[in-house]
Scaffold this active site. Structure first.
Site, PDB file in Angstrom:
ATOM      1  N   CYS A  52       0.838  -1.193   0.000  1.00  0.00           N
ATOM      2  CA  CYS A  52       0.000   0.000   0.000  1.00  0.00           C
ATOM      3  C   CYS A  52       0.874   1.245   0.000  1.00  0.00           C
ATOM      4  O   CYS A  52       1.984   1.247   0.520  1.00  0.00           O
ATOM      5  CB  CYS A  52      -0.900  -0.018   1.237  1.00  0.00           C
ATOM      6  N   ASP A  54       0.470   3.781   1.744  1.00  0.00           N
ATOM      7  CA  ASP A  54       0.440   4.391   3.073  1.00  0.00           C
ATOM      8  C   ASP A  54       1.857   4.681   3.573  1.00  0.00           C
ATOM      9  O   ASP A  54       2.730   3.812   3.552  1.00  0.00           O
ATOM     10  CB  ASP A  54      -0.282   3.445   4.048  1.00  0.00           C
ATOM     11  N   ARG A  56       3.011   4.919   6.398  1.00  0.00           N
ATOM     12  CA  ARG A  56       3.400   4.209   7.621  1.00  0.00           C
ATOM     13  C   ARG A  56       3.900   2.791   7.346  1.00  0.00           C
ATOM     14  O   ARG A  56       4.227   2.064   8.294  1.00  0.00           O
ATOM     15  CB  ARG A  56       2.209   4.147   8.584  1.00  0.00           C
ATOM     16  N   HIS A 108      -2.221  -3.906   5.208  1.00  0.00           N
ATOM     17  CA  HIS A 108      -1.996  -3.485   6.592  1.00  0.00           C
ATOM     18  C   HIS A 108      -3.313  -3.125   7.245  1.00  0.00           C
ATOM     19  O   HIS A 108      -4.223  -2.569   6.611  1.00  0.00           O
ATOM     20  CB  HIS A 108      -1.035  -2.288   6.660  1.00  0.00           C
ATOM     21  N   CYS A 111      -6.005   0.239   6.941  1.00  0.00           N
ATOM     22  CA  CYS A 111      -5.823   0.755   5.587  1.00  0.00           C
ATOM     23  C   CYS A 111      -6.962   1.715   5.203  1.00  0.00           C
ATOM     24  O   CYS A 111      -8.142   1.343   5.240  1.00  0.00           O
ATOM     25  CB  CYS A 111      -5.772  -0.408   4.599  1.00  0.00           C
TER      26      CYS A 111
END
Length: 220
Positions: A52, A54, A56, A108, A111
């Site tokens: 992803c 993202d 993080r 994750h 998400c």
């Protein structure tokens, strides 16, 4: 502060990036003087990470791999969409040129893309992308609706999405062709827990699925 190359004023946020880069280079050269020389000669990664976007979920940090060990593709909600030329180009290069040994689809918990797909709101252009996750809900509607706790439904959809993307991966002509090789790449579905920092293997098995639907997805 000015950029020495073109005298353009650099925003402090970007200046932090340049300073961070210089500090990283200095530290890397201290620890390994030949690192950049070796890196410039080419790459031979064993892994392809499909994750992803993202911020993080940094691929190398969470897997403990060094630069040059992992080829990476990232998009919203770690999707494997058969009309995504970007993903397919990365996949083909990783499999046929770099000869990666392991391909991971990594989702994750928490998400944002999965959360958006669970809602009944419109978000704009991304709605077309999120439809692919809504299709995962449709495929697993009975299990999804059986879970009454909203947080557990969210977590389970993250997992189901990873599972379906691994299956989508196995259906591509690139992987179908690779499976004919003596040592084809292994496929994995993983979920990263942001609260704990742990990667969890979902033990996704695609063999039975592909055998069941070989008359539809099988390629000669």
């Amino acid at each position: 502060m000015e950029n020495q190359n073109n005298n353009r004023l650099v925003h402090p946020d970007m200046q932090r990036i340049f300073e961070g880069n210089r500090n990283w280079v200095e530290k890397k050269r201290e620890d390994d003087p030949e690192f950049f020389e070796r890196s410039a000669k080419g790459q031979a990664p064993k892994y392809l990470f499909i994750g992803c976007s993202d911020s993080r979920v940094p691929a190398s940090q969470i897997s403990g791999t060094a630069p040059g060990e992992m080829f990476v593709h990232r998009n919203i909600a770690n999707m494997v969409v058969h009309t995504d030329a970007n993903l397919l180009s990365v996949l083909q290069y990783a499999v046929e040129v770099l000869k990666v040994k392991h391909i991971m689809v990594v989702g994750h918990y928490g998400c944002g893309g999965v959360a958006a797909a669970m809602s009944d709101k419109q978000f704009g252009l991304i709605d077309n992308w999120l439809t692919n996750i809504k299709d995962v809900i449709r495929l697993h509607e009975d299990e999804f609706n059986f879970i009454t706790d909203e947080e557990q439904r969210f977590r389970r959809l993250v997992e189901l999405n990873v599972i379906e993307q691994v299956i989508n991966l196995s259906k591509t002509s690139i992987i179908q062709n690779a499976l004919k090789e003596e040592e084809p790449p292994q496929l994995y579905g993983l979920v990263y827990d942001i609260r704990e920092g742990i990667l969890r293997d979902l033990n996704v098995q695609t063999t039975n699925v592909m055998k069941r639907y070989e008359h539809i997805y099988g390629m000669q």
